[in-house]
Design a protein around this motif. Structure first.
Motif, PDB file in Angstrom:
ATOM      1  N   MET A 166       0.801  -1.200   0.000  1.00 33.94           N
ATOM      2  CA  MET A 166       0.000   0.000   0.000  1.00 33.94           C
ATOM      3  C   MET A 166       0.848   1.269   0.000  1.00 33.94           C
ATOM      4  N   SER A 167       2.108   1.180   0.415  1.00 31.63           N
ATOM      5  CA  SER A 167       2.935   2.383   0.462  1.00 31.63           C
ATOM      6  C   SER A 167       3.241   2.909  -0.939  1.00 31.63           C
ATOM      7  N   GLU A 168       3.091   2.060  -1.971  1.00 26.73           N
ATOM      8  CA  GLU A 168       3.331   2.490  -3.341  1.00 26.73           C
ATOM      9  C   GLU A 168       2.165   3.316  -3.883  1.00 26.73           C
ATOM     10  N   GLN A 169       1.021   3.199  -3.235  1.00 21.95           N
ATOM     11  CA  GLN A 169      -0.167   3.902  -3.699  1.00 21.95           C
ATOM     12  C   GLN A 169       0.033   5.417  -3.612  1.00 21.95           C
ATOM     13  N   ARG A 170      -0.366   6.104  -4.648  1.00 23.00           N
ATOM     14  CA  ARG A 170      -0.187   7.550  -4.693  1.00 23.00           C
ATOM     15  C   ARG A 170      -1.553   8.194  -4.904  1.00 23.00           C
ATOM     16  N   THR A 171      -1.940   9.003  -3.988  1.00 23.28           N
ATOM     17  CA  THR A 171      -3.195   9.713  -4.097  1.00 23.28           C
ATOM     18  C   THR A 171      -2.913  11.152  -4.479  1.00 23.28           C
ATOM     19  N   VAL A 172      -3.564  11.612  -5.532  1.00 19.46           N
ATOM     20  CA  VAL A 172      -3.402  12.989  -5.969  1.00 19.46           C
ATOM     21  C   VAL A 172      -4.610  13.761  -5.468  1.00 19.46           C
ATOM     22  N   ARG A 173      -4.364  14.801  -4.714  1.00 25.11           N
ATOM     23  CA  ARG A 173      -5.454  15.609  -4.184  1.00 25.11           C
ATOM     24  C   ARG A 173      -5.584  16.883  -5.015  1.00 25.11           C
ATOM     25  N   ARG A 174      -6.805  17.242  -5.271  1.00 25.64           N
ATOM     26  CA  ARG A 174      -7.101  18.468  -5.986  1.00 25.64           C
ATOM     27  C   ARG A 174      -7.928  19.348  -5.061  1.00 25.64           C
ATOM     28  N   SER A 175      -7.753  20.637  -5.167  1.00 27.55           N
ATOM     29  CA  SER A 175      -8.453  21.556  -4.287  1.00 27.55           C
ATOM     30  C   SER A 175      -9.112  22.655  -5.100  1.00 27.55           C
ATOM     31  N   LEU A 176     -10.323  22.999  -4.729  1.00 28.07           N
ATOM     32  CA  LEU A 176     -10.986  24.109  -5.391  1.00 28.07           C
ATOM     33  C   LEU A 176     -10.358  25.437  -4.988  1.00 28.07           C
ATOM     34  N   LYS A 177      -9.681  25.447  -3.840  1.00 29.61           N
ATOM     35  CA  LYS A 177      -9.048  26.675  -3.370  1.00 29.61           C
ATOM     36  C   LYS A 177      -7.838  27.037  -4.221  1.00 29.61           C
ATOM     37  N   ASN A 178      -7.100  26.036  -4.705  1.00 27.33           N
ATOM     38  CA  ASN A 178      -5.906  26.298  -5.507  1.00 27.33           C
ATOM     39  C   ASN A 178      -5.840  25.300  -6.665  1.00 27.33           C
ATOM     40  N   PRO A 179      -6.759  25.428  -7.652  1.00 25.37           N
ATOM     41  CA  PRO A 179      -6.795  24.447  -8.731  1.00 25.37           C
ATOM     42  C   PRO A 179      -5.719  24.655  -9.786  1.00 25.37           C
ATOM     43  N   ARG A 180      -4.982  25.755  -9.727  1.00 27.69           N
ATOM     44  CA  ARG A 180      -4.056  26.097 -10.795  1.00 27.69           C
ATOM     45  C   ARG A 180      -2.603  25.827 -10.436  1.00 27.69           C
ATOM     46  N   LYS A 181      -2.289  24.614 -10.094  1.00 32.62           N
ATOM     47  CA  LYS A 181      -0.890  24.249  -9.874  1.00 32.62           C
ATOM     48  C   LYS A 181      -0.335  23.732 -11.191  1.00 32.62           C
ATOM     49  N   GLY A 182       0.963  23.701 -11.299  1.00 36.43           N
ATOM     50  CA  GLY A 182       1.584  23.181 -12.505  1.00 36.43           C
ATOM     51  C   GLY A 182       2.532  24.190 -13.123  1.00 36.43           C
ATOM     52  N   LYS A 183       2.896  23.936 -14.377  1.00 37.30           N
ATOM     53  CA  LYS A 183       3.895  24.755 -15.053  1.00 37.30           C
ATOM     54  C   LYS A 183       3.289  25.869 -15.896  1.00 37.30           C
ATOM     55  N   THR A 184       1.974  25.932 -15.979  1.00 38.49           N
ATOM     56  CA  THR A 184       1.330  26.934 -16.812  1.00 38.49           C
ATOM     57  C   THR A 184       1.489  28.330 -16.206  1.00 38.49           C
ATOM     58  N   ASP A 185       1.814  29.289 -17.051  1.00 39.29           N
ATOM     59  CA  ASP A 185       1.913  30.683 -16.622  1.00 39.29           C
ATOM     60  C   ASP A 185       0.504  31.287 -16.683  1.00 39.29           C
ATOM     61  N   TRP A 186      -0.261  31.123 -15.598  1.00 39.74           N
ATOM     62  CA  TRP A 186      -1.667  31.532 -15.582  1.00 39.74           C
ATOM     63  C   TRP A 186      -1.840  33.037 -15.677  1.00 39.74           C
ATOM     64  N   LYS A 187      -0.884  33.814 -15.205  1.00 43.21           N
ATOM     65  CA  LYS A 187      -0.995  35.271 -15.335  1.00 43.21           C
ATOM     66  C   LYS A 187      -0.994  35.663 -16.807  1.00 43.21           C
ATOM     67  N   ARG A 188      -0.127  35.012 -17.577  1.00 44.57           N
ATOM     68  CA  ARG A 188      -0.073  35.285 -19.014  1.00 44.57           C
ATOM     69  C   ARG A 188      -1.358  34.833 -19.694  1.00 44.57           C
ATOM     70  N   VAL A 189      -1.867  33.657 -19.318  1.00 46.07           N
ATOM     71  CA  VAL A 189      -3.108  33.147 -19.906  1.00 46.07           C
ATOM     72  C   VAL A 189      -4.274  34.069 -19.552  1.00 46.07           C
ATOM     73  N   ASP A 190      -4.374  34.465 -18.286  1.00 43.43           N
ATOM     74  CA  ASP A 190      -5.458  35.354 -17.857  1.00 43.43           C
ATOM     75  C   ASP A 190      -5.416  36.698 -18.560  1.00 43.43           C
ATOM     76  N   ALA A 191      -4.217  37.126 -18.968  1.00 37.51           N
ATOM     77  CA  ALA A 191      -4.071  38.432 -19.622  1.00 37.51           C
ATOM     78  C   ALA A 191      -4.459  38.393 -21.104  1.00 37.51           C
ATOM     79  N   LEU A 192      -4.636  37.202 -21.674  1.00 35.94           N
ATOM     80  CA  LEU A 192      -4.996  37.096 -23.089  1.00 35.94           C
ATOM     81  C   LEU A 192      -6.383  37.669 -23.336  1.00 35.94           C
ATOM     82  N   THR A 193      -6.504  38.435 -24.403  1.00 41.98           N
ATOM     83  CA  THR A 193      -7.810  38.950 -24.806  1.00 41.98           C
ATOM     84  C   THR A 193      -8.453  37.954 -25.765  1.00 41.98           C
ATOM     85  N   ASP A 194      -9.741  38.141 -26.048  1.00 44.40           N
ATOM     86  CA  ASP A 194     -10.402  37.285 -27.030  1.00 44.40           C
ATOM     87  C   ASP A 194      -9.721  37.393 -28.385  1.00 44.40           C
ATOM     88  N   LYS A 195      -9.291  38.600 -28.734  1.00 40.03           N
ATOM     89  CA  LYS A 195      -8.595  38.802 -30.019  1.00 40.03           C
ATOM     90  C   LYS A 195      -7.281  38.025 -30.054  1.00 40.03           C
TER      91      LYS A 195
END
Length: 103
Positions: A1-30
């Motif tokens: 059971m020690s090999e088991q890996r549980t990945v937890r996701r949170s609504l409080k901080n759903p944006r983890k990872g390598k994505t530059d979310w500030k840059r994505v959020d700054a994109l306009t529709d154009k």
């Protein structure tokens, strides 16, 4: 059971990872439209005409508890996020195949 890996996701901080979310959020529709137009792999799947007749359908999912063999669980968890959805898809395909045999 020690090999088991549980990945937890949170609504409080759903944006983890390598994505530059500030840059994505700054994109306009154009900006997005321009990027899509310049990307040959980003062909539109649906046009405005399709959306006029589109209907939002919510799946009838129900929460249950199920016991699975360890190797089955390990296999599906190993496929990454949404592994439970894949189990559901496999079960639906099984039902569809059985229904075809009966018809």
């Amino acid at each position: 059971m020690s090999e088991q890996r549980t990945v937890r996701r949170s609504l409080k901080n759903p944006r983890k990872g390598k994505t530059d979310w500030k840059r994505v959020d700054a994109l306009t529709d154009k900006d997005i439209e321009r990027a899509v137009a310049n990307d040959p792999d980003a062909a539109p799947l649906f046009d405005e005409e399709w959306f006029k007749d589109a209907e939002l359908v919510y799946p009838d999912k129900q929460m249950i508890s199920i016991r699975l063999d360890g190797d089955v669980l390990k296999h599906f968890r190993g496929t990454g996020p949404r592994w439970q959805t894949r189990i559901n898809s496999v079960l639906k395909a099984y039902i569809k195949a059985k229904d075809k045999k009966r018809a």
